[in-house]
Design an enzyme around this catalytic site. Structure first.
Site, PDB file in Angstrom:
ATOM      1  N   GLY A  54       0.848  -1.188   0.000  1.00 42.73           N
ATOM      2  CA  GLY A  54       0.000   0.000   0.000  1.00 42.73           C
ATOM      3  C   GLY A  54       0.880   1.233   0.000  1.00 42.73           C
ATOM      4  N   HIS A  64       8.060  -7.608  -3.933  1.00 40.46           N
ATOM      5  CA  HIS A  64       6.742  -8.024  -4.432  1.00 40.46           C
ATOM      6  C   HIS A  64       6.803  -9.387  -5.129  1.00 40.46           C
ATOM      7  CE1 HIS A  64       4.436  -4.363  -3.586  1.00 40.46           C
ATOM      8  NE2 HIS A  64       5.614  -3.779  -3.693  1.00 40.46           N
ATOM      9  N   ASP A  88     -17.232  -9.283 -21.250  1.00 43.27           N
ATOM     10  CA  ASP A  88     -17.951  -9.889 -20.114  1.00 43.27           C
ATOM     11  C   ASP A  88     -19.372 -10.278 -20.504  1.00 43.27           C
ATOM     12  OD1 ASP A  88     -15.663  -9.107 -18.854  1.00 43.27           O
ATOM     13  OD2 ASP A  88     -16.560  -7.348 -17.910  1.00 43.27           O
ATOM     14  N   GLU A 140       4.421 -11.126  -6.136  1.00 44.65           N
ATOM     15  CA  GLU A 140       3.322 -11.258  -7.104  1.00 44.65           C
ATOM     16  C   GLU A 140       3.669 -10.671  -8.469  1.00 44.65           C
ATOM     17  OE1 GLU A 140       3.606  -9.207  -4.654  1.00 44.65           O
ATOM     18  OE2 GLU A 140       2.512  -7.330  -4.892  1.00 44.65           O
ATOM     19  N   CYS A 161       5.436  -6.030   1.472  1.00 46.46           N
ATOM     20  CA  CYS A 161       5.739  -4.589   1.411  1.00 46.46           C
ATOM     21  C   CYS A 161       5.095  -3.847   2.590  1.00 46.46           C
ATOM     22  CB  CYS A 161       5.313  -4.032   0.050  1.00 46.46           C
ATOM     23  SG  CYS A 161       6.080  -2.438  -0.260  1.00 46.46           S
ATOM     24  N   TYR A 162       4.056  -3.040   2.370  1.00 50.53           N
ATOM     25  CA  TYR A 162       3.407  -2.369   3.505  1.00 50.53           C
ATOM     26  C   TYR A 162       2.952  -3.414   4.526  1.00 50.53           C
ATOM     27  CZ  TYR A 162       0.162   0.443   6.239  1.00 50.53           C
ATOM     28  OH  TYR A 162      -0.478   1.076   7.276  1.00 50.53           O
ATOM     29  N   LYS A 197     -10.859 -10.409 -15.058  1.00 50.05           N
ATOM     30  CA  LYS A 197     -10.970 -10.205 -16.507  1.00 50.05           C
ATOM     31  C   LYS A 197     -10.178 -11.241 -17.321  1.00 50.05           C
ATOM     32  CE  LYS A 197     -12.512  -6.921 -19.306  1.00 50.05           C
ATOM     33  NZ  LYS A 197     -13.867  -6.397 -19.083  1.00 50.05           N
TER      34      LYS A 197
END
Ligand code: XMP
Length: 516
Positions: free
Chosen positions: A56, A171, A229, A173, A83-84, A372
């Site tokens: 964050g 990170h 979608d 991810e 991280c945060y 998505k």
């Protein structure tokens, strides 16, 4: 039986969605909650197998920084701070966090200090990690040990000495972290002991079976926009119940030039019936004299619902309303109250806009658990065309918010021509797939020009092309000059009404993607 899942508490990082996606990619279901949207008792009742505290943009030592209750560490659920999230764990246990001497953004080398730590199982002692931080943990609390460092950050990873609490400053991810996926796998499988339970293959068949059972002999209506979608939603429901599905496509007159033809062609090709309602004049008459962007949006939204409702009422035995809601719409509207990037019925209906008669209907939202790119993968498995699955998002209010100021028929037709040329050139130059959204907007400003020795006084238009991961932030695309030249020269030569084009070179923030 309830499936194993990892709960992600989001502290506002632009990468939080990515954590959720990466873990789903390795086969485990994830749920993302804003950090203060879920209480400790709610967490207990949901029984996650593990909790991730995301990154964050905040500093834990600042007033009003986002915090969570320390009770989370007493639940006996494994926790992983990123991280945060790492700084937060340290802060809550009494560690010391400060501004880093060196702000670290981008590539760094992680040196593992405890190679037998569960988080680093099978990971080499030195590997590339992706950093993005201005604060760092200076002293870890007593119950923790440092398990990794980089040349600029002495405490790049730590873990609790006897509890399953882990944290990293970088990170995992992000794709650029070489062994990020392995670290997430270690957390999810070795530490949290999750079963692999998230496979898109099973999803489609299960969803079709459920819809068949639920709908039985009744009818379903769906406001079809032709976006990815709504296409995937409609296709899955059609597979389940065939012509009991009624797709209504409202042509607001504010669509791209060839959109209606493209959609009706594709639907026919796939033996998938839609009912097209031509409401161009209706919308135009309601928009006359309106210049305020919010009013325009409101009118377009309300009229859309009015027409959709009128059409739905003509169908007998309707019991269900289908929508192409996806997981990010739910998170976005409940948590961040952002604009949806999806199809029109959704953006208008979602935000408390469903009228009473439609409210009676039961909702079918088969994609509401998916991100998505998962929707796209499913679309590919179903054999839907690439031009649908990978088309740029198009806002619900359409060209209505790309004509700045008052809308009229002439301006709509000018903009449609210009957008069409842009689309052709994006494809000719192979740029379409490497940018995330590209469009022209028409300013309420005329400028002097010269065409074939004649003075002109025509509209100025703006070219907007952006790259983005999630549409929350975006940068303008760095496009080749010859492409820019071609687009500008074709539009100003071929479109009567535009004699000047400028390229928008602002990022989001501080601006937004659309102008209105
Ligand atoms: P902004 O302009 O907020 O846009 O940076 C972010 C993304 O959302 C799309 N957008 C909308 N989509 N209804 C929609 O369905 C809307 O009212 C709307 N407004 C903006 C925009 O095109 C971009 O992809």
């Amino acid at each position: 039986m309830k499936k194993d899942f990892i709960l992600i508490l989001d502290f506002g990082s632009q990468y939080s969605h990515m954590i959720a996606r990466r873990i789903r990619d390795i086969g485990v279901y994830t749920l993302l909650y804003h950090y203060n949207e879920i209480s400790i008792s709610h967490i207990i009742s949901k029984k996650p197998k593990g909790v991730i505290l995301s990154g964050g943009p905040f500093s834990v030592y600042e007033k009003n920084s986002p915090l969570i209750s320390k009770k989370i560490f007493q639940l006996n659920i494994p926790i992983f701070g990123i991280c945060y999230g790492m700084q937060l764990i340290s802060f809550l246990f009494g560690g010391n966090i400060q501004k880093s001497k060196f702000k670290e953004y981008g590539k760094s080398y992680l040196i593992i200090d405890h190679s037998n730590n569960n988080l680093f199982h099978g990971i080499p002692n030195k590997s590339v990690v992706w950093m993005s931080h201005f604060d760092e943990v200076k002293n870890i609390p007593r119950e923790f040990k440092v398990i990794g460092h980089t040349s600029y950050c002495d405490i790049a990873a730590f873990s609790h000495i006897n509890k399953d609490i882990y944290a990293v400053q970088f990170h995992p991810e992000v794709k650029n972290t070489e062994y990020g996926k392995s670290m997430l796998k270690n957390f999810v499988f070795h530490i949290c002991k999750c079963n692999s339970n998230w496979k898109l293959n099973n999803f489609v068949q299960k969803t079709i079976d459920n819809i068949k059972k639920r709908v039985n002999q009744k009818k379903v209506v769906l406001g079809f926009s032709g976006g990815v979608d709504s296409f995937v939603t409609a296709y899955i429901i059609h597979k389940a119940i065939g012509n009991s599905l009624n797709c209504i496509f409202v042509d607001t007159g504010l669509l791209l030039k060839t959109e209606k033809e493209k959609i009706s062609f594709l639907c026919k090709k796939m033996h998938f019936p839609i009912k097209i309602i031509n409401a161009k004049n209706h919308f135009l008459s309601k928009l006359i004299g309106i210049t305020d962007p919010e009013k325009k949006r409101k009118i377009i939204g309300e009229e859309f619902i009015y027409i959709f409702q009128k059409e739905s009422e003509k169908i007998k035995n309707v019991e269900f309303l289908a929508q192409g809601t996806i997981y990010s719409d739910i998170i976005e509207s409940s948590v961040f109250s952002r604009t949806s990037i999806s199809d029109s019925i959704k953006s208008h209906h979602n935000v408390g806009g469903i009228p009473k008669t439609l409210m009676k209907l039961k909702l079918i939202e088969p994609l509401k658990e998916l991100f998505k790119d998962e929707v796209r993968k499913i679309g590919e498995k179903l054999g839907l065309p690439k031009e649908i699955l990978y088309s740029h998002p198009f806002p619900g209010p359409g060209l209505g918010i790309r004509i700045i100021g008052e809308i009229n028929e002439k301006k709509i037709s000018i903009l449609k021509e210009a957008e069409n040329i842009l689309l052709q050139e994006l494809k000719n130059y192979n740029i379409y797939d490497s940018v995330n959204q590209a469009f022209i907007l028409l300013l309420p400003v005329k400028s002097v020009g010269v065409k074939g020795d004649k003075r002109t006084y025509e509209y100025a238009a703006i070219l907007r092309v952006i790259n983005t991961e999630d549409f929350m932030t975006a940068t303008f695309s760095h496009l080749p000059y010859d492409f820019l030249e071609k687009v500008s020269s074709r539009i100003t030569n071929e479109v009567d009404g535009i004699n000047r084009i400028a390229y928008d070179i602002t990022s989001k923030p501080p601006s937004t993607i659309e102008w209105e």
